[in-house]
Design an enzyme around this catalytic site. Sequence first.
Site, short mmCIF file in Angstrom:
data_model
loop_
_atom_site.label_atom_id
_atom_site.label_comp_id
_atom_site.label_asym_id
_atom_site.label_seq_id
_atom_site.Cartn_x
_atom_site.Cartn_y
_atom_site.Cartn_z
N GLY A 171 -10.21 5.98 20.14
CA GLY A 171 -11.64 6.00 20.47
C GLY A 171 -12.15 7.42 20.62
N TYR A 172 -12.44 8.08 19.52
CA TYR A 172 -12.94 9.46 19.54
C TYR A 172 -14.40 9.53 19.07
CZ TYR A 172 -8.66 12.17 20.58
OH TYR A 172 -7.57 12.76 21.19
N SER A 219 -10.43 3.10 13.49
CA SER A 219 -9.54 2.45 12.52
C SER A 219 -8.76 1.30 13.15
CB SER A 219 -8.55 3.48 11.95
OG SER A 219 -9.23 4.50 11.27
N GLU A 273 -2.73 14.18 14.60
CA GLU A 273 -3.50 13.32 13.70
C GLU A 273 -3.70 14.01 12.36
OE1 GLU A 273 -7.79 11.01 13.34
OE2 GLU A 273 -7.55 12.60 14.81
N THR A 304 -13.79 17.07 9.06
CA THR A 304 -14.18 17.27 7.67
C THR A 304 -13.50 18.50 7.06
OG1 THR A 304 -16.07 18.69 8.21
CG2 THR A 304 -16.46 16.31 8.19
N GLU A 339 -14.93 20.91 5.62
CA GLU A 339 -15.66 22.11 6.02
C GLU A 339 -15.22 22.59 7.40
OE1 GLU A 339 -17.68 20.01 2.86
OE2 GLU A 339 -16.95 19.34 4.81
#
Length: 404
Positions: free
Chosen positions: A142-143, A176, A259, A386, A388
């Site tokens: 849960g982020y 997820s 992660e 991301t 970036e």
Amino acid sequence: MSESKSSDTESAELETFRAETRAWLEANCPPEMRKPATSDADVFWGGRNAKFSSEPQRIWFERMRDKGWTVPDWPKEYGGGGLSAAEHKVLRAEMGRLGARPPLSSFGIWMLGPALLKYGNDAQKKEHLPKIAAGEIRWCQGYSEPNAGSDLASLQTRAESDGDDFIITGQKIWTSYANYADWIFCLVRTDPTAKKHDGISFILFDMASKGVSTKPILLISGYSPFCETFFDGVRVPKSHVVGQINRGWDVAKYLLQHERAMISGMGERGVGRPLGQIAADSVGTDAQGKLDDAMLRGKIATFDVDEAALAACAERAVDLAKAGQAHPAFSSAMKYYGTELNKRRYEILMSAGGVDALEWESERSRQGARPRAWLRTKANSIEGGTTEVMLGIVAKRILDLPGA
């Protein structure tokens, strides 16, 4: 004993371990588990409601679990194998030689476990780590929130104090497999008056708790593991906070390293057979048995070299981490490279398949699965940070570029 003799002894012991490991894997890994997984149904995630897709999958998982090799380098007291860094490397190599697939896939293994080993108290370690190792509990993360993605520290899910408990209210997104998970590790805001990085706590709670609900999110590929997750006055004991209250950002950052390293592995997992063989199904081969498309052959050769380089880099990253010498931002470089490489893999697969690769409706056909998987890879460079953001971290924290 001299340093040379000690080194010789260690080397001999490691070779004995290699021989024993090879023999054990040969005897205990079913032939069906020596092939790459072809779908989610081929992957065992564990959990309260877990079901095995086949008898060989059950046998392989239970044998590895009993050996402690679902988490080979965790301490034995937590259900691990207690292997040294060198032994763990040998085990990975021998599993790779055999083509043995992991017996258990788990966010608990890849992300939460390392964070608990570093930040958890004794009670939390004893409660959760053995269950992760045994595949008894399936976890989700849960982020991200609708307005807190790349700027994760802006999260607004709040946890209000009520005696010995927190009352949690808010929403997470891109969670997820939340609809299949038993427990969640979650970032919540416990001090709204503090600076945004300082008022966050890292907390664990059961997804069956009153006030928790999930809603799957459908992606363009027609399939998605993602969910929206809602918390409506969820009561959670304060004892479930990992680390210090209001210092959850420390735990969160550490977990993100693991992660991102896990996501980077997409770049070296492959799709079963080598790309050249898959391409030959559509393009054919010339008189010398080479792929009958020089341009495509060159792209695949370049990809294979880059994939091998990533695998070597991943091995080095593991060695550095075990030795306590890893740069904390190196996982960001790995995540960037691995996810971009996976996107390239599926671009090549689509090119190799030509018009046939666009076939969409046959879910069970090799072609029907290809465009869906290709579309899914577009999310690889977003999830977990991301591309970036990853490049920004590399520029600032590894290259130390001015203005980064």
